[in-house]
Design a protein around this motif. Structure first.
Motif, PDB file in Angstrom:
ATOM      1  N   HIS A 172      -3.382  -3.603   0.428  1.00  0.00           N
ATOM      2  CA  HIS A 172      -2.385  -4.678   0.419  1.00  0.00           C
ATOM      3  C   HIS A 172      -0.981  -4.120   0.647  1.00  0.00           C
TER       4      HIS A 172
ATOM      5  N   HIS B 225      -5.456  -3.345   9.922  1.00  0.00           N
ATOM      6  CA  HIS B 225      -4.717  -4.318  10.750  1.00  0.00           C
ATOM      7  C   HIS B 225      -5.035  -4.151  12.236  1.00  0.00           C
TER       8      HIS B 225
ATOM      9  N   ASP C 216      -6.048  -1.673   5.009  1.00  0.00           N
ATOM     10  CA  ASP C 216      -5.005  -2.207   5.895  1.00  0.00           C
ATOM     11  C   ASP C 216      -5.024  -1.600   7.302  1.00  0.00           C
TER      12      ASP C 216
ATOM     13  N   ASP D 144      -7.774  -6.232   4.802  1.00  0.00           N
ATOM     14  CA  ASP D 144      -6.965  -6.311   6.012  1.00  0.00           C
ATOM     15  C   ASP D 144      -7.539  -5.402   7.101  1.00  0.00           C
TER      16      ASP D 144
ATOM     17  N   HIS E 199      -7.924  -5.953  -3.248  1.00  0.00           N
ATOM     18  CA  HIS E 199      -6.815  -6.167  -2.311  1.00  0.00           C
ATOM     19  C   HIS E 199      -5.868  -7.193  -2.925  1.00  0.00           C
TER      20      HIS E 199
ATOM     21  N   HIS F 122       1.448  -1.203   2.075  1.00  0.00           N
ATOM     22  CA  HIS F 122       1.223  -0.356   3.242  1.00  0.00           C
ATOM     23  C   HIS F 122       1.651   1.098   3.099  1.00  0.00           C
TER      24      HIS F 122
ATOM     25  N   HIS G 209      -5.360 -11.012   5.131  1.00  0.00           N
ATOM     26  CA  HIS G 209      -5.269 -11.277   6.572  1.00  0.00           C
ATOM     27  C   HIS G 209      -6.618 -11.613   7.198  1.00  0.00           C
TER      28      HIS G 209
HETATM   29 MN    MN Z   1      -2.039  -5.518   4.836  1.00  0.00          MN
END
Ligand code: MN
Length: 388
Positions: free
Chosen positions: A222, A10, A8, A48, A179, A224, A86
């Motif tokens: 997945h 991101h 993650d 992600d 994930h 956080h 994502h």
């Molecule tokens: Mn995420």
């Protein structure tokens, strides 16, 4: 086998209106420095990677820079990457054949043809081989056609069946990258705001952790916040940065998992990551909050709640004189609490125009003039509601 577990990232995400490029670059640079120091045998990135399915040029630059710095470490550390919900599989898998030459292994989509299987990467340590299975984010619909009708009915059966067709030998050491939303007998992991709707879907997308229990380590992405699911060896490592105010008290870290011989308990260490800007809440009277500003904390991302009964003049401007990264500003006093209190039983709902008149009066301390009334009336008309 020493494993760095990340997920993650991101990359490209904003925090309210703030661009986090520098913050993300700093976090990734810290991860590279930690890799230099701890010399993991492998780095896992469990989905992600990017915040959006169409990442910006900047986001690609940040991720490329990270991979490049990792690839420059000698001896080279393999990097294993799966796509999250994502990520866009086509975009993420761009140049993946080239990346493999640099020991960067990427799996962006679940098997879709009967002859396709999960990407498996085998690494060696003193105890022998470790098999890494890369399971990118999947929905039941992605894999249902691979099985007889009625077999894949939900996320759990999808993950179970996809793993089941790999013929995994559990007498060997196996690590899974996944994930998905894993739960323990319906018990949900702790969520936070930056996951958005992950935890609110109502159990339809969950996978019980028993499905993956036989792996020696399950590296998850997945959710956080760092946490285990059911057992310490099934673990979410969390985001490297705080991506919402609700993560104020999270301790962001790299999870280092050390896998011994088969059957030996896994050793887990959280190596803390220090952000260049903290994310935190400030609550109190304006003058108290202003007084708490220091050279160290004035650059933090702050979410401010003012409790002054007499609302101060231009509080945002006053705060901005000492704090440079204000995420949001709220007022919590008798007036705002009264506004939020539910209407008493039997009290009539206000018509939109009436409601706006009352709101205007409340905010401005005077009634609307005819010009304002006209503007609101035309907005309400366009919106299709009852005007007066
Ligand atoms: Mn995420």
């Amino acid at each position: 086998m020493k494993i760095f577990h990340l997920s993650d990232l991101h990359i490209g995400k904003q925090l309210h209106s703030y661009n986090l490029k520098e913050n993300q670059q700093a976090a990734l640079a810290q991860i590279v420095a930690l890799a230099k120091e701890h010399r993991p045998d492998v780095v896992l990135i469990c989905g992600d990677i990017f915040d959006r399915s169409v990442p910006s040029g900047d986001a690609y630059t940040v991720f490329d820079g990270f991979l490049q710095e990792l690839a420059e470490l000698t001896p080279q550390i393999p990097v294993l990457i799966i796509a999250g919900n994502h990520d866009n599989p086509q975009r993420l898998s761009y140049a993946s054949a080239f990346l493999e030459k640099h020991q960067i292994y990427l799996s962006a989509s679940a098997p879709s043809h009967p002859e396709e299987h999960l990407k498996k990467v085998v690494l060696q340590d003193v105890h022998g081989e470790v098999n890494f299975y890369l399971l990118p984010f999947l929905k039941p619909g992605y894999v249902r056609h691979l099985f007889a009708e009625g077999i894949v009915t939900d996320y759990e059966t999808a993950v179970r069946e996809v793993l089941g067709r790999e013929g995994i030998d559990f007498s060997q050491r196996n690590v899974l990258l996944s994930h998905q939303f894993y739960t323990n007998q319906g018990q949900k992991p702790q969520g936070c705001d930056s996951e958005q709707s992950v935890l609110t879907v109502g159990g339809l997308d969950n996978v019980d952790a028993s499905v993956v229990e036989q792996f020696d380590y399950v590296a998850l992405g997945h959710i956080h916040g760092a946490q285990m699911v059911k057992s310490p060896h099934i673990r979410y490592c969390g985001t490297p940065l705080k991506y919402s105010v609700s993560e104020e008290f999270h301790k962001k870290a790299v999870t280092m998992a050390e896998l011994g011989a088969k059957g030996q308990e896994i050793q887990l260490t959280s190596i803390p990551l220090a952000p260049i800007q903290e994310v935190r809440r400030e609550r109190g009277l304006l003058k108290e909050i202003l007084g708490r500003a220091t050279k160290e904390n004035c650059h933090d991302f702050i979410s401010v709640t003012l409790t002054d009964e007499k609302e101060p003049y231009r509080p945002k401007e006053q705060l901005e004189e000492v704090y440079d990264s204000i995420l949001e500003l709220r007022v919590d006093n008798t007036r705002t609490r009264n506004m939020l209190e539910p209407e008493g039983e039997g009290s009539a709902l206000l018509q939109p125009m009436e409601a706006f008149r009352a709101f205007y009066q409340e905010m401005q301390g005077q009634p609307m003039g005819s010009e304002e009334e006209g503007i609101i009336a035309s907005i309400l008309e366009q919106w299709g509601g009852e005007t007066i």
